[in-house]
Design a protein around this motif. Structure first.
Motif, PDB file in Angstrom:
ATOM      1  N   GLU A  26     -53.648  48.339 -84.489  1.00  0.00           N
ATOM      2  CA  GLU A  26     -53.036  49.324 -83.594  1.00  0.00           C
ATOM      3  C   GLU A  26     -52.318  48.698 -82.406  1.00  0.00           C
ATOM      4  OE1 GLU A  26     -55.274  52.749 -82.517  1.00  0.00           O
ATOM      5  OE2 GLU A  26     -56.224  52.910 -84.493  1.00  0.00           O
ATOM      6  N   GLY A  27     -52.393  47.390 -82.273  1.00  0.00           N
ATOM      7  CA  GLY A  27     -51.707  46.708 -81.176  1.00  0.00           C
ATOM      8  C   GLY A  27     -52.352  46.969 -79.828  1.00  0.00           C
ATOM      9  N   LYS A  28     -53.665  47.117 -79.805  1.00  0.00           N
ATOM     10  CA  LYS A  28     -54.400  47.372 -78.565  1.00  0.00           C
ATOM     11  C   LYS A  28     -55.492  46.318 -78.402  1.00  0.00           C
ATOM     12  CE  LYS A  28     -54.038  52.429 -78.459  1.00  0.00           C
ATOM     13  NZ  LYS A  28     -54.790  53.674 -78.369  1.00  0.00           N
ATOM     14  N   ASP A  29     -56.087  46.326 -77.222  1.00  0.00           N
ATOM     15  CA  ASP A  29     -57.254  45.508 -76.950  1.00  0.00           C
ATOM     16  C   ASP A  29     -58.477  46.201 -77.569  1.00  0.00           C
ATOM     17  OD1 ASP A  29     -58.688  43.375 -75.470  1.00  0.00           O
ATOM     18  OD2 ASP A  29     -59.510  45.089 -74.365  1.00  0.00           O
ATOM     19  N   ALA A  30     -59.412  45.436 -78.140  1.00  0.00           N
ATOM     20  CA  ALA A  30     -60.599  46.025 -78.783  1.00  0.00           C
ATOM     21  C   ALA A  30     -61.399  46.875 -77.802  1.00  0.00           C
ATOM     22  CB  ALA A  30     -61.472  44.930 -79.386  1.00  0.00           C
ATOM     23  N   HIS A  31     -61.526  46.409 -76.566  1.00  0.00           N
ATOM     24  CA  HIS A  31     -62.263  47.169 -75.554  1.00  0.00           C
ATOM     25  C   HIS A  31     -61.593  48.526 -75.301  1.00  0.00           C
ATOM     26  CE1 HIS A  31     -64.668  48.059 -72.045  1.00  0.00           C
ATOM     27  NE2 HIS A  31     -63.546  48.262 -71.363  1.00  0.00           N
ATOM     28  N   GLU A  32     -60.287  48.518 -75.187  1.00  0.00           N
ATOM     29  CA  GLU A  32     -59.532  49.758 -74.963  1.00  0.00           C
ATOM     30  C   GLU A  32     -59.727  50.731 -76.138  1.00  0.00           C
ATOM     31  OE1 GLU A  32     -54.887  51.169 -74.315  1.00  0.00           O
ATOM     32  OE2 GLU A  32     -55.336  49.059 -74.686  1.00  0.00           O
ATOM     33  N   LEU A  33     -59.691  50.198 -77.339  1.00  0.00           N
ATOM     34  CA  LEU A  33     -59.861  51.017 -78.529  1.00  0.00           C
ATOM     35  C   LEU A  33     -61.268  51.626 -78.581  1.00  0.00           C
ATOM     36  CD1 LEU A  33     -58.207  51.872 -80.988  1.00  0.00           C
ATOM     37  CD2 LEU A  33     -59.229  49.961 -82.219  1.00  0.00           C
ATOM     38  N   MET A  34     -62.282  50.841 -78.243  1.00  0.00           N
ATOM     39  CA  MET A  34     -63.654  51.349 -78.220  1.00  0.00           C
ATOM     40  C   MET A  34     -63.820  52.428 -77.159  1.00  0.00           C
ATOM     41  SD  MET A  34     -65.741  47.772 -78.807  1.00  0.00           S
ATOM     42  CE  MET A  34     -67.254  48.413 -78.172  1.00  0.00           C
ATOM     43  N   CYS A  35     -63.212  52.255 -75.998  1.00  0.00           N
ATOM     44  CA  CYS A  35     -63.281  53.268 -74.933  1.00  0.00           C
ATOM     45  C   CYS A  35     -62.609  54.562 -75.389  1.00  0.00           C
ATOM     46  CB  CYS A  35     -62.638  52.750 -73.655  1.00  0.00           C
ATOM     47  SG  CYS A  35     -63.631  51.509 -72.811  1.00  0.00           S
ATOM     48  N   ASP A  36     -61.461  54.453 -76.039  1.00  0.00           N
ATOM     49  CA  ASP A  36     -60.781  55.638 -76.576  1.00  0.00           C
ATOM     50  C   ASP A  36     -61.671  56.363 -77.586  1.00  0.00           C
ATOM     51  OD1 ASP A  36     -58.590  54.955 -75.053  1.00  0.00           O
ATOM     52  OD2 ASP A  36     -57.382  54.224 -76.748  1.00  0.00           O
ATOM     53  N   PHE A  37     -62.290  55.589 -78.459  1.00  0.00           N
ATOM     54  CA  PHE A  37     -63.172  56.158 -79.477  1.00  0.00           C
ATOM     55  C   PHE A  37     -64.337  56.902 -78.827  1.00  0.00           C
ATOM     56  CE2 PHE A  37     -66.916  55.737 -82.223  1.00  0.00           C
ATOM     57  CZ  PHE A  37     -66.462  56.375 -83.364  1.00  0.00           C
ATOM     58  N   ASN A  38     -64.999  56.263 -77.864  1.00  0.00           N
ATOM     59  CA  ASN A  38     -66.137  56.893 -77.181  1.00  0.00           C
ATOM     60  C   ASN A  38     -65.715  58.123 -76.398  1.00  0.00           C
ATOM     61  OD1 ASN A  38     -68.073  55.141 -78.197  1.00  0.00           O
ATOM     62  ND2 ASN A  38     -67.708  53.648 -76.568  1.00  0.00           N
ATOM     63  N   SER A  39     -64.535  58.098 -75.827  1.00  0.00           N
ATOM     64  CA  SER A  39     -64.011  59.265 -75.107  1.00  0.00           C
ATOM     65  C   SER A  39     -63.783  60.439 -76.060  1.00  0.00           C
ATOM     66  CB  SER A  39     -62.710  58.883 -74.401  1.00  0.00           C
ATOM     67  OG  SER A  39     -62.153  59.989 -73.763  1.00  0.00           O
TER      68      SER A  39
END
Length: 140
Positions: A26-39
């Motif tokens: 997705e061209g994102k940082d893994a941390h950012e992706l995990m935060c999006d998922f949890n949100s």
């Protein structure tokens, strides 16, 4: 790097490898992706909680099913009407979902009871099948 599961012979990856590969895709940082998922999970929990709080017919059906004399030998009453749902809780995770509600219920014996119902669905894994469990108790 995915590995081959020794018992199943299928490619597998660790949770960290999964997030890293999804972030790269997705061209994102893994941390950012995990935060999006949890949100998104938190939003879904709140949406489902509101649905549970407003669904008296669904709550009644769950309670009627739970107190069905065909499954319970010591049933003293049957839920007849959900007067109000006073509280609800929803938890969604990768392997299980839990839904709880507390309802004021008119029963077949003429009494009004406060019942607390909980159900949990387990998704299972490669090695173990999914499962469902529910419980209900009278709050005194």
């Amino acid at each position: 790097m995915p590995y081959i599961h020794r018992d199943l012979g299928v490619p597998c990856m660790t949770i960290n490898e999964f997030w890293a590969s999804e972030a790269e895709r997705e061209g994102k940082d893994a941390h950012e992706l995990m935060c999006d998922f949890n949100s998104e999970i938190a939003k879904e929990e709140q949406r489902y909680k509101a649905e549970v709080m407003s669904d008296k017919a669904g709550a009644l059906q769950k309670l009627v099913d739970y107190y069905d004399p065909a499954y319970c030998d010591d049933v003293e009453f049957t839920p007849v009407e959900v007067v109000d749902i006073t509280n609800a809780f929803v938890s969604i995770s990768m392997r299980s979902n839990t839904t709880e509600f507390t309802a004021i219920v008119k029963c077949s014996d003429g009494k009004t009871r406060t019942l607390e119902y909980t159900e949990t669905e387990y998704s299972g894994s490669y090695m173990e099948p999914g499962d469902f469990d529910c419980n209900c108790r009278e709050v005194v």
